[in-house]
Scaffold this motif. Sequence first.
Motif, short mmCIF file in Angstrom:
data_model
loop_
_atom_site.label_atom_id
_atom_site.label_comp_id
_atom_site.label_asym_id
_atom_site.label_seq_id
_atom_site.Cartn_x
_atom_site.Cartn_y
_atom_site.Cartn_z
N VAL A 109 0.83 -1.20 0.00
CA VAL A 109 0.00 0.00 0.00
C VAL A 109 0.86 1.26 0.00
N LEU A 110 1.97 1.25 0.74
CA LEU A 110 2.85 2.42 0.76
C LEU A 110 3.49 2.65 -0.60
N ILE A 111 3.93 1.59 -1.26
CA ILE A 111 4.50 1.75 -2.60
C ILE A 111 3.45 2.29 -3.56
N TYR A 112 2.26 1.76 -3.47
CA TYR A 112 1.15 2.20 -4.31
C TYR A 112 0.81 3.67 -4.05
N SER A 113 0.84 4.07 -2.77
CA SER A 113 0.42 5.41 -2.39
C SER A 113 1.39 6.47 -2.85
N ASP A 114 2.65 6.12 -3.03
CA ASP A 114 3.64 7.12 -3.45
C ASP A 114 3.22 7.78 -4.75
N ASN A 115 2.66 7.02 -5.68
CA ASN A 115 2.19 7.59 -6.93
C ASN A 115 0.74 8.05 -6.84
N TYR A 116 -0.08 7.29 -6.13
CA TYR A 116 -1.51 7.61 -6.06
C TYR A 116 -1.74 8.96 -5.38
N MET A 117 -0.95 9.28 -4.36
CA MET A 117 -1.13 10.52 -3.61
C MET A 117 -0.14 11.60 -4.03
N ALA A 118 0.56 11.40 -5.17
CA ALA A 118 1.62 12.34 -5.55
C ALA A 118 1.09 13.75 -5.77
N GLY A 175 -1.73 16.93 0.78
CA GLY A 175 -1.54 16.29 2.08
C GLY A 175 -0.65 15.07 2.02
N TYR A 176 0.28 15.03 1.06
CA TYR A 176 1.16 13.87 0.88
C TYR A 176 1.93 13.55 2.16
N LEU A 177 2.54 14.55 2.76
CA LEU A 177 3.32 14.33 3.99
C LEU A 177 2.42 13.86 5.13
N ARG A 178 1.29 14.50 5.26
CA ARG A 178 0.35 14.12 6.32
C ARG A 178 -0.12 12.68 6.13
N PHE A 179 -0.31 12.28 4.88
CA PHE A 179 -0.76 10.93 4.60
C PHE A 179 0.25 9.89 5.09
N PHE A 180 1.52 10.07 4.76
CA PHE A 180 2.52 9.09 5.17
C PHE A 180 2.78 9.14 6.68
N ALA A 181 2.61 10.30 7.29
CA ALA A 181 2.74 10.36 8.75
C ALA A 181 1.62 9.56 9.42
N TYR A 182 0.39 9.72 8.93
CA TYR A 182 -0.73 8.96 9.48
C TYR A 182 -0.56 7.46 9.26
N MET A 183 -0.12 7.10 8.04
CA MET A 183 0.01 5.67 7.73
C MET A 183 1.07 5.01 8.61
N SER A 184 2.19 5.68 8.83
CA SER A 184 3.25 5.11 9.67
C SER A 184 2.79 5.00 11.12
N PHE A 185 2.07 6.01 11.59
CA PHE A 185 1.58 5.94 12.96
C PHE A 185 0.52 4.85 13.11
N PHE A 186 -0.28 4.65 12.07
CA PHE A 186 -1.24 3.55 12.11
C PHE A 186 -0.52 2.21 12.17
N SER A 187 0.56 2.06 11.39
CA SER A 187 1.32 0.80 11.42
C SER A 187 1.86 0.54 12.82
#
Length: 751
Positions: free
Chosen positions: A107-116, A120-132
Motif C-alpha cells: 500500500v505504501l509503494i502504491y500510495s507514493d504515486n496515487y497521492m503524488a 496532504g502527501y506528507l500528512r498521509f505518510f505520517a498517518y500511515m506510519s503511525f497507524f502501522s
Amino acid sequence: MEQTYQYAWIIPFLPLPVPMLIGVGLLLFPTATKNLRRMWAFPSILLLSIVMIFSTNLSIQQINSSFIYQYVWSWTLDNDFSLEFGYLIDPLTSIMLMLITTVGIMVLIYSDNYMAHDQGYLRFFAYMSFFSTSMLGLVTSSNLIQIYIFWELVGMCSYLLIGFWFTRPPAANACQKAFVTNRVGDFGLLLGILGFYWITGSFEFRDLFEIFNNLIYNNEINSPFVTLCAALLFAGAVAKSAQFPLHVWLPDAMEGPTPISALIHAATMVAAGIFLVARLLPLFILIPYIMNLISLIGIITVLLGATLALAQKDIKRGLAYSTMSQLGYMMLALGMGSYRSALFHLITHAYSKALLFLGSGSVIHSMETIVGYSPDKSQNMVLMGGLTKHVPITKTSFLLGTLSLCGIPPLACFWSKDEILNDSWLYSPIFAIIAWATAGLTAFYMFRIYFLTFEGHLNYNFQNYSGSQNTPLYSISLWGKGCSKRINKSFRLLRMNNNESSSFLLKTTYRSDDNVRKRNRGRPFINIVHFDNKKPYSYPYESDNTMLFPLLVLVLFTLFVGILGIPFNQEGTDLDILSKWLAPSINLLHQKSKDSADWYEFFKDAIFSVSIAYFGIFLASFLYKPIYSSFKNFYLINLFVKIGPKRRYWDKILNVLYDWSYNRAYIDAFYTTSFTGAIRGVAQLTHFFDRRVIDGITNGVGVMSFFVGEGIKYVGGGRISSYLFLYFSCVSIFLLVYFFIPFDITFESFI
C-alpha cells in the motif's frame, strides 16, 4: 532463537520515527520538508520492510518449533494492584504481523504515486506510519489493558485517515460516523475488561485464562455476570470489524483515499475485531451463550453484507459491503469453534481484498481523466465500462481477485471459504444453508462489479454508456421498469441527445505536480467529449509501474497463499503448514489439529460450493455482460415475467428488493430517526428547559424586583411624619396580634 524473541519488543516502534521526523521537519523547516516531500516514502517503506523481515523470521521459527514467547515487566506494583506491560509472540501474533507488514508495504509503494498530486502527501505518510505502529502494538500486546490502549490509537488513526480530505463534507461526516460508532463498541470493551479484572484479578492473558478456567471448573462464578462481561468484550470486536448492528460506518469510510481502504478497511484494522475474538477464544469457548452469540452475529452479517452489495453503484462501497460479509464468515467460524478455518480465511481474504481495493483505485485513477475529480462520477460503476483494452493489467488483476473471493479453485479464498462452509453443516443446517446461499450471492455481486467496470464498449453517450447503442443501463433489466424510470430520472442531467450540442465540456482540471504531468505527457486534464463521433480527446490509461507493481505482487499472494492450508502428505501422517503454525494455539483451545484431508470427501463437498459460485457468475453474466444485452433488453427475463400470473407483483417485489439493498436495508435511516433524532429531541428539550425555566426564574426575579421597586417608589411622598405614622401603625398591629390572639396551633395539628 531466544535472542530473536528478546528483541521482538522493537517491532511496534520501528515505523514510529517517520511521523515524528515529519512533524519536527514541518515545525522547524517547513519549506524544505515540503519541497522534499517525496523522499519520505522511502523511509516509511524501508522501516516497514525491516519489520516484515523480522516478522518473517519469527513466523518461520513458529512453524518449525511451535514455541510461544512472552516477556513482561512491571509498570506499577502495589500490594493490591499490579500492572504489567510486555509483548507476546505466538502463532496468532505472527500471522497478524505478516499480514500488516506485507499488505502495508504494498500500500505504501502504491500510495507514493496515487497521492503524488495531493497537498496532504506528507500528512498521509505520517498517518500511515503511525497507524502501522498502533496496529503492530495491538497484535503484540500481552494483556487487555495494553490492547485497549493500542485499540484506541488504531481508532484515532482510522478517524484521521477516513477524514483525510476533511474539507469535503462527506469525508468529514464519514470520519465522525466511524468515530461515534466505534466509541459504542469501545465503551463496551472497556467495561468488559474491568468486569473480567473484577472476576479474575488479572489483565494478563495467560493468568486470565487459567484463573477463569479454574473458577468455571469449581463452579465459583456468577454465570449471568460473566456472560454480560463477555458480551461487552465482544461488542468491541463487533464495532471494529463492522459486524451487525454496528456495521454502518464501514461503507461511509470509503470516503478516504483508496490506499487507506485497502490497508485499514480490508486487511488490518477491520481484522482487529477478528484478532480480538481469536485471542479471547479460550475465554469465550467456556461460555456457550457467547459462542452462540458470536456465530449468530456472524451469519447475520454474512447475509446482510452480501445483500446490501447487490445494488451499490459506488465501486468502493460495493467492495466495502463485501468486506463486511467476509468478516462475517470469519466471525461465524470463530463462533463455531473453527479457529483454524477462521484464521485461514483471514489470511486469504486480506490479500484478495487488498488486491481488489488497489485495483479499484487504479480504475478510479483512470476514470478521473474523463469525468474529473468528483467521486460520485469517478467511482460510479454505471458510468464505467469498456475499460478492458485501456487498463489490461488492472483488469486481469481485478479479475483474479474477483475469482478468488468467489471461491473458484485453485485461488486462495476457495480453500479457506470451503472449510467454513463444510464446518457450518456440522454446527447448524440453517446457518449452513444461509452461508452456502451467500456464497452464490458473493459470486453474483462481485462479477456484477467486474462486468459494470470492465466489460462493454467505451461509449461516452451516457444514455448508452456501458453497452451497445440499443442497450440501456445495466441495472434496468434486473430490477424492472419501475427502477428503469427511477435510474433514468436520476441521470437525466447526464443524458445528451445527438441533436444537441456536438461537444460538451465535462471538466477542466490542471495538476501542478511535475511527475503527474510527465506521466500524462504534458496534457492538461481537459476532457472534451464529442457525442457525434464518440471520440474524446483523452481516454483512460493504465496506471504507472509504481501502482501496478503492488497489484502484481498481490496477485502472486492471491494465487499461492492457499498453499498454507493444503496438506501434501497423502498418508495422513503430517499436518499442513497452517496447522503446524497454529498448533500451540489449537492445543490451548484443547482442540484436535486437522490431519491431512480426505481428498475424495473434500472434492465432493467442493463441487457443491463451486457449483453455487458458478451459478452466481452465470446469473451476473446473463444480466450484466454486454454480449447478452442485444436480446431485446433481456427478452428471456421479460418473457419469464410475462408468463407469470401477476407480472405487476413481480415488478413490485424486484423494486422493493432493489430499494432495500440500495438504501442499506434502511438501517442508517432507522438509526438517524431513532438515535440521532431522539438525541436531538432531548437536546432541544434540555435547551428549552434551560432557556425558559432556569433562565426564566433568574430573569423573572430581576423583572419582579424592577416592578416592585417601581411600585414602592410611588408610596414614598418625601414626608418624614408620614413614614413615622406608617411605621408605628404596623408595629401596633403586630403587638395587638401577638398579645391578644391565642396561638394554640402547633405543627402537629396540620398533620
